[in-house]
Design a protein around this motif. Structure first.
Motif, PDB file in Angstrom:
ATOM      1  N   ASP A  80      -8.537   8.671  25.549  1.00 47.22           N
ATOM      2  CA  ASP A  80      -9.601   9.510  26.104  1.00 47.22           C
ATOM      3  C   ASP A  80      -9.175   9.921  27.505  1.00 47.22           C
ATOM      4  N   ILE A  81      -8.948  11.213  27.695  1.00 51.34           N
ATOM      5  CA  ILE A  81      -8.498  11.708  28.992  1.00 51.34           C
ATOM      6  C   ILE A  81      -9.271  12.974  29.335  1.00 51.34           C
ATOM      7  N   ASP A  82      -9.868  12.970  30.505  1.00 51.67           N
ATOM      8  CA  ASP A  82     -10.534  14.155  31.036  1.00 51.67           C
ATOM      9  C   ASP A  82      -9.832  14.541  32.335  1.00 51.67           C
ATOM     10  N   TYR A  83      -9.284  15.749  32.344  1.00 55.47           N
ATOM     11  CA  TYR A  83      -8.639  16.272  33.547  1.00 55.47           C
ATOM     12  C   TYR A  83      -9.725  16.968  34.368  1.00 55.47           C
ATOM     13  N   VAL A  84     -10.075  16.380  35.519  1.00 53.14           N
ATOM     14  CA  VAL A  84     -11.233  16.866  36.267  1.00 53.14           C
ATOM     15  C   VAL A  84     -10.900  17.574  37.585  1.00 53.14           C
ATOM     16  N   LYS A  85      -9.725  17.295  38.156  1.00 51.83           N
ATOM     17  CA  LYS A  85      -9.350  17.910  39.430  1.00 51.83           C
ATOM     18  C   LYS A  85      -7.849  18.118  39.471  1.00 51.83           C
ATOM     19  N   ARG A  86      -7.414  18.997  40.328  1.00 49.40           N
ATOM     20  CA  ARG A  86      -5.986  19.184  40.570  1.00 49.40           C
ATOM     21  C   ARG A  86      -5.475  17.976  41.346  1.00 49.40           C
ATOM     22  N   SER A  87      -4.297  17.496  40.984  1.00 50.10           N
ATOM     23  CA  SER A  87      -3.732  16.326  41.670  1.00 50.10           C
ATOM     24  C   SER A  87      -2.878  16.742  42.855  1.00 50.10           C
ATOM     25  N   THR A  88      -2.687  15.786  43.763  1.00 48.47           N
ATOM     26  CA  THR A  88      -1.872  16.004  44.954  1.00 48.47           C
ATOM     27  C   THR A  88      -0.833  14.894  45.040  1.00 48.47           C
ATOM     28  N   GLY A  89       0.446  15.244  44.977  1.00 44.58           N
ATOM     29  CA  GLY A  89       1.516  14.276  45.208  1.00 44.58           C
ATOM     30  C   GLY A  89       1.703  13.252  44.102  1.00 44.58           C
ATOM     31  N   GLU A 125      -9.826  -4.386  18.215  1.00 46.16           N
ATOM     32  CA  GLU A 125      -9.481  -3.327  19.155  1.00 46.16           C
ATOM     33  C   GLU A 125     -10.221  -3.547  20.458  1.00 46.16           C
ATOM     34  N   VAL A 126      -9.684  -2.970  21.513  1.00 47.35           N
ATOM     35  CA  VAL A 126     -10.286  -3.082  22.832  1.00 47.35           C
ATOM     36  C   VAL A 126     -10.005  -1.780  23.584  1.00 47.35           C
ATOM     37  N   THR A 127     -11.018  -1.304  24.305  1.00 48.99           N
ATOM     38  CA  THR A 127     -10.833  -0.126  25.145  1.00 48.99           C
ATOM     39  C   THR A 127     -10.470  -0.613  26.543  1.00 48.99           C
ATOM     40  N   VAL A 128      -9.321  -0.161  27.005  1.00 52.15           N
ATOM     41  CA  VAL A 128      -8.803  -0.606  28.294  1.00 52.15           C
ATOM     42  C   VAL A 128      -9.045   0.494  29.326  1.00 52.15           C
ATOM     43  N   PRO A 129      -9.850   0.198  30.343  1.00 49.81           N
ATOM     44  CA  PRO A 129     -10.091   1.205  31.382  1.00 49.81           C
ATOM     45  C   PRO A 129      -8.887   1.310  32.309  1.00 49.81           C
ATOM     46  N   VAL A 130      -8.704   2.498  32.866  1.00 52.23           N
ATOM     47  CA  VAL A 130      -7.614   2.716  33.806  1.00 52.23           C
ATOM     48  C   VAL A 130      -8.096   3.685  34.881  1.00 52.23           C
ATOM     49  N   ILE A 131      -7.777   3.372  36.112  1.00 52.94           N
ATOM     50  CA  ILE A 131      -8.120   4.247  37.232  1.00 52.94           C
ATOM     51  C   ILE A 131      -6.827   4.895  37.709  1.00 52.94           C
ATOM     52  N   ILE A 132      -6.817   6.214  37.695  1.00 51.97           N
ATOM     53  CA  ILE A 132      -5.629   6.966  38.082  1.00 51.97           C
ATOM     54  C   ILE A 132      -5.960   7.759  39.338  1.00 51.97           C
ATOM     55  N   THR A 133      -5.176   7.519  40.383  1.00 54.12           N
ATOM     56  CA  THR A 133      -5.395   8.205  41.655  1.00 54.12           C
ATOM     57  C   THR A 133      -4.125   8.933  42.076  1.00 54.12           C
ATOM     58  N   ASP A 134      -4.326   9.939  42.919  1.00 51.67           N
ATOM     59  CA  ASP A 134      -3.178  10.673  43.453  1.00 51.67           C
ATOM     60  C   ASP A 134      -2.926  10.218  44.891  1.00 51.67           C
ATOM     61  N   GLU A 135      -2.010  10.901  45.547  1.00 46.68           N
ATOM     62  CA  GLU A 135      -1.624  10.541  46.912  1.00 46.68           C
ATOM     63  C   GLU A 135      -2.791  10.602  47.895  1.00 46.68           C
ATOM     64  N   PRO A 182      -7.893  12.482  39.848  1.00 45.97           N
ATOM     65  CA  PRO A 182      -7.840  13.787  39.192  1.00 45.97           C
ATOM     66  C   PRO A 182      -8.082  13.722  37.686  1.00 45.97           C
ATOM     67  N   ILE A 183      -7.946  12.535  37.106  1.00 45.84           N
ATOM     68  CA  ILE A 183      -8.264  12.379  35.685  1.00 45.84           C
ATOM     69  C   ILE A 183      -9.058  11.100  35.481  1.00 45.84           C
ATOM     70  N   LYS A 184      -9.886  11.123  34.473  1.00 46.27           N
ATOM     71  CA  LYS A 184     -10.639   9.940  34.032  1.00 46.27           C
ATOM     72  C   LYS A 184     -10.057   9.574  32.679  1.00 46.27           C
ATOM     73  N   ALA A 185      -9.699   8.322  32.484  1.00 48.06           N
ATOM     74  CA  ALA A 185      -9.044   7.947  31.234  1.00 48.06           C
ATOM     75  C   ALA A 185      -9.402   6.532  30.808  1.00 48.06           C
ATOM     76  N   SER A 186      -9.313   6.316  29.508  1.00 49.73           N
ATOM     77  CA  SER A 186      -9.340   4.983  28.917  1.00 49.73           C
ATOM     78  C   SER A 186      -8.551   5.074  27.618  1.00 49.73           C
ATOM     79  N   MET A 187      -7.967   3.984  27.237  1.00 48.41           N
ATOM     80  CA  MET A 187      -7.157   3.937  26.027  1.00 48.41           C
ATOM     81  C   MET A 187      -7.672   2.807  25.143  1.00 48.41           C
TER      82      MET A 187
END
Length: 163
Positions: free
Chosen positions: A102-111, A134-144, A149-154
């Protein structure tokens, strides 16, 4: 307490090296096994049974047409972080499989980009004790700029290995 498996034993052996070598050794070892992650330059910052932190530099080989980290490279970062923290807990007689992204691209990333995936003690206990699940693993992805810029879980699954 987490049970040992092949991946966690490999991490434990790397952690016997001087601390200054941990990131390099983990990135090289795991990048040689997961070729696409290695080719893309995914770097392992830390890995334990509860958390995986990986990053990727905004270099030409992973850039999109506007100079940011490509959407596929961001997805790779999320999959790598969640897959490795999950993999640290899957017993050796089980097969880990990605089931859903599950990936939502919400903003432009920087660096450069960084991903932090975590598991709860309850999730770890289920992974290590249940025959399949099964298990849903949350992940926080940040830019510089420390923006997400994205919200995701796998969602990862495990089942018995076929003999």
């Amino acid at each position: 307490m987490s049970k040992s498996n092949q991946l966690s034993r490999a991490v434990a052996s790397i952690q016997k090296l001087p601390a200054s070598m941990h990131q390099f050794a983990m990135s090289k070892a795991f990048g040689s096994k997961i070729k696409y992650a290695g080719h893309s330059g995914v770097r392992f910052e830390s890995l334990s049974n509860q958390e995986c932190v990986v990053s990727i530099k905004n270099k030409k080989k992973v850039q999109n047409h506007i100079g940011g980290v490509h959407a596929a490279a961001m997805a790779l970062l999320a999959e790598t972080a969640t897959g490795f923290v999950f993999g640290m807990n899957v017993p050796d007689d089980k097969l880990p499989l990605i089931k859903k992204m599950d990936i939502d691209y919400v903003k432009r990333s920087t660096g450069d980009m960084r991903a932090v995936a975590t598991l709860t003690e309850e999730d770890i206990a289920r992974i290590q004790s249940d025959e399949r699940g099964e298990v849903t693993v949350p992940v926080i992805i940040t830019d510089e700029a420390n923006v997400e810029p994205i919200k995701a879980s796998m969602t990862w699954a495990w089942t018995a290995k076929k003999r």
